[in-house]
Design an enzyme around this catalytic site. Structure first.
Site, PDB file in Angstrom:
ATOM      1  N   GLN A   1      51.765  23.960  25.422  1.00 45.76           N
ATOM      2  CA  GLN A   1      50.389  23.677  25.850  1.00 45.76           C
ATOM      3  C   GLN A   1      49.435  24.839  25.541  1.00 45.76           C
ATOM      4  OE1 GLN A   1      51.633  22.303  30.013  1.00 45.76           O
ATOM      5  NE2 GLN A   1      49.872  20.987  29.568  1.00 45.76           N
TER       6      GLN A   1
ATOM      7  N   HIS B   1      58.169  16.845  34.105  1.00 45.73           N
ATOM      8  CA  HIS B   1      56.929  16.797  33.325  1.00 45.73           C
ATOM      9  C   HIS B   1      56.866  17.950  32.327  1.00 45.73           C
ATOM     10  CE1 HIS B   1      52.390  16.085  33.055  1.00 45.73           C
ATOM     11  NE2 HIS B   1      52.534  17.286  32.538  1.00 45.73           N
ATOM     12  N   GLU B   2      57.244  19.170  32.800  1.00 51.84           N
ATOM     13  CA  GLU B   2      57.185  20.347  31.909  1.00 51.84           C
ATOM     14  C   GLU B   2      58.270  20.292  30.837  1.00 51.84           C
ATOM     15  OE1 GLU B   2      54.028  21.176  34.217  1.00 51.84           O
ATOM     16  OE2 GLU B   2      54.529  21.838  32.198  1.00 51.84           O
TER      17      GLU B   2
ATOM     18  N   CYS C   1      47.709  16.016  33.685  1.00 55.09           N
ATOM     19  CA  CYS C   1      48.165  16.939  32.642  1.00 55.09           C
ATOM     20  C   CYS C   1      46.988  17.770  32.157  1.00 55.09           C
ATOM     21  CB  CYS C   1      48.770  16.151  31.481  1.00 55.09           C
ATOM     22  SG  CYS C   1      49.498  17.199  30.196  1.00 55.09           S
ATOM     23  N   LEU C   2      47.204  19.063  32.043  1.00 52.51           N
ATOM     24  CA  LEU C   2      46.135  19.957  31.571  1.00 52.51           C
ATOM     25  C   LEU C   2      45.761  19.644  30.126  1.00 52.51           C
ATOM     26  CD1 LEU C   2      47.435  23.300  33.137  1.00 52.51           C
ATOM     27  CD2 LEU C   2      45.713  21.722  34.065  1.00 52.51           C
TER      28      LEU C   2
ATOM     29  N   HIS D   1      57.231  18.272  27.998  1.00 58.14           N
ATOM     30  CA  HIS D   1      56.363  18.998  27.061  1.00 58.14           C
ATOM     31  C   HIS D   1      57.193  19.743  26.018  1.00 58.14           C
ATOM     32  CE1 HIS D   1      52.255  18.434  28.394  1.00 58.14           C
ATOM     33  NE2 HIS D   1      52.517  18.813  29.637  1.00 58.14           N
TER      34      HIS D   1
ATOM     35  N   GLY E   1      51.873  23.434  37.043  1.00 60.99           N
ATOM     36  CA  GLY E   1      52.899  23.716  36.043  1.00 60.99           C
ATOM     37  C   GLY E   1      52.236  23.909  34.693  1.00 60.99           C
TER      38      GLY E   1
HETATM   39  O1  LIG Z   1      50.004  19.613  32.210  1.00 61.58           O
HETATM   40  C1  LIG Z   1      50.759  20.212  32.995  1.00 61.58           C
HETATM   41  O2  LIG Z   1      51.953  20.441  32.721  1.00 61.58           O
HETATM   42  C2  LIG Z   1      50.205  20.604  34.353  1.00 61.58           C
HETATM   43  C3  LIG Z   1      50.246  19.446  35.344  1.00 61.58           C
HETATM   44  C4  LIG Z   1      51.618  19.431  35.993  1.00 61.58           C
HETATM   45  C5  LIG Z   1      51.944  18.232  36.841  1.00 61.58           C
HETATM   46  C6  LIG Z   1      51.010  17.678  37.740  1.00 61.58           C
HETATM   47  C7  LIG Z   1      51.375  16.576  38.518  1.00 61.58           C
HETATM   48  C8  LIG Z   1      52.666  16.026  38.407  1.00 61.58           C
HETATM   49  C9  LIG Z   1      53.572  16.587  37.523  1.00 61.58           C
HETATM   50  C10 LIG Z   1      53.213  17.695  36.751  1.00 61.58           C
HETATM   51  C11 LIG Z   1      49.161  19.696  36.367  1.00 61.58           C
HETATM   52  O3  LIG Z   1      49.205  20.648  37.120  1.00 61.58           O
HETATM   53  S1  LIG Z   1      47.848  18.563  36.439  1.00 61.58           S
HETATM   54  C12 LIG Z   1      46.767  19.137  37.726  1.00 61.58           C
HETATM   55  C13 LIG Z   1      47.312  19.070  39.159  1.00 61.58           C
HETATM   56  O4  LIG Z   1      47.375  20.087  39.805  1.00 61.58           O
HETATM   57  C14 LIG Z   1      47.793  17.781  39.761  1.00 61.58           C
HETATM   58  C15 LIG Z   1      47.480  16.577  39.175  1.00 61.58           C
HETATM   59  C16 LIG Z   1      47.930  15.381  39.729  1.00 61.58           C
HETATM   60  C17 LIG Z   1      48.733  15.396  40.857  1.00 61.58           C
HETATM   61  C18 LIG Z   1      49.060  16.625  41.434  1.00 61.58           C
HETATM   62  C19 LIG Z   1      48.609  17.803  40.889  1.00 61.58           C
HETATM   63 ZN   LIG Z   2      51.269  18.226  31.193  1.00 62.04          ZN
END
Ligand SMILES: O=C(O)C[C@@H](Cc1ccccc1)C(=O)SCC(=O)c1ccccc1
Ligand SMILES: [Zn+2]
Length: 157
Positions: A52, A142-143, A100-101, A146, A47
């Site tokens: 971001q 989560h998004e 989170c990125l 943000h 996401g």
């Molecule tokens: O910072 C962002 O919004 C991206 C984030 C989104 C997200 C990941 C996990 C749960 C909710 C929202 C990411 O993609 S982080 C990288 C990722 O692919 C990941 C990290 C942890 C668990 C599963 C996926």
């Molecule tokens: Zn995030």
């Protein structure tokens, strides 16, 4: 498409509320969506939200795919949601790992609603209302956080 720089924790843009998109059809909006998607895929995320990439607009992309922490996560076509509004969410919550990125090298369990209903505009300007559950619902929460300047560590209990 261009790869955009990703704001890291501490950037003020990540702590601010983003503004609603007024003209979905504006070329700049369509280009931004394409660039957000390219940036998301290059960063290997599930996401991304416009703040971001330093753009204070209410645009998110949801792109669930199976991953080590969620092996049974659905594989979905990346979906852009403009001006998303969670109009209902279940009271039952469940804990799940998030990353989170914008917060590199951090992973933590976060409680999120298990189910939700979200109203949004598609990139074509179509009004949609849809139900989601599980990992995809988690990504949407989560998004949408943000868009309100909230990062997942603030949700860790
Ligand atoms: O910072 C962002 O919004 C991206 C984030 C989104 C997200 C990941 C996990 C749960 C909710 C929202 C990411 O993609 S982080 C990288 C990722 O692919 C990941 C990290 C942890 C668990 C599963 C996926
Ligand atoms: Zn995030």
């Amino acid at each position: 498409s261009r790869l955009l720089p990703i704001a890291q924790q501490g950037e003020i843009i990540l702590q601010q509320a983003a503004h609603a998109v007024v003209d979905v059809h504006a070329p700049a909006i369509q280009t931004l969506i394409d660039d957000m998607l390219a940036t998301l895929l290059a960063a290997n995320g599930v996401g991304i939200a416009a703040p971001q990439v330093f753009v204070p607009l209410r645009i998110i992309i949801v792109a669930s795919r199976p991953n080590p922490r969620y092996p049974d996560a659905p594989l979905m076509q990346p979906l852009a949601m403009l001006n998303p509004e969670i109009c209902w969410q279940s009271t039952d919550t469940y804990s799940g790992w998030e990353g989170c990125l914008s917060v590199p090298d951090a992973r933590a369990p976060v409680n999120r609603a298990n189910r939700l209903q979200v109203r949004y505009l598609t990139r074509e300007g179509e009004r949609m209302e849809a139900d989601y559950a599980g990992f995809v619902a988690r990504i949407i929460q989560h998004e949408c956080d943000h868009l309100d300047g909230i990062l997942f560590p603030e949700r860790v209990e």
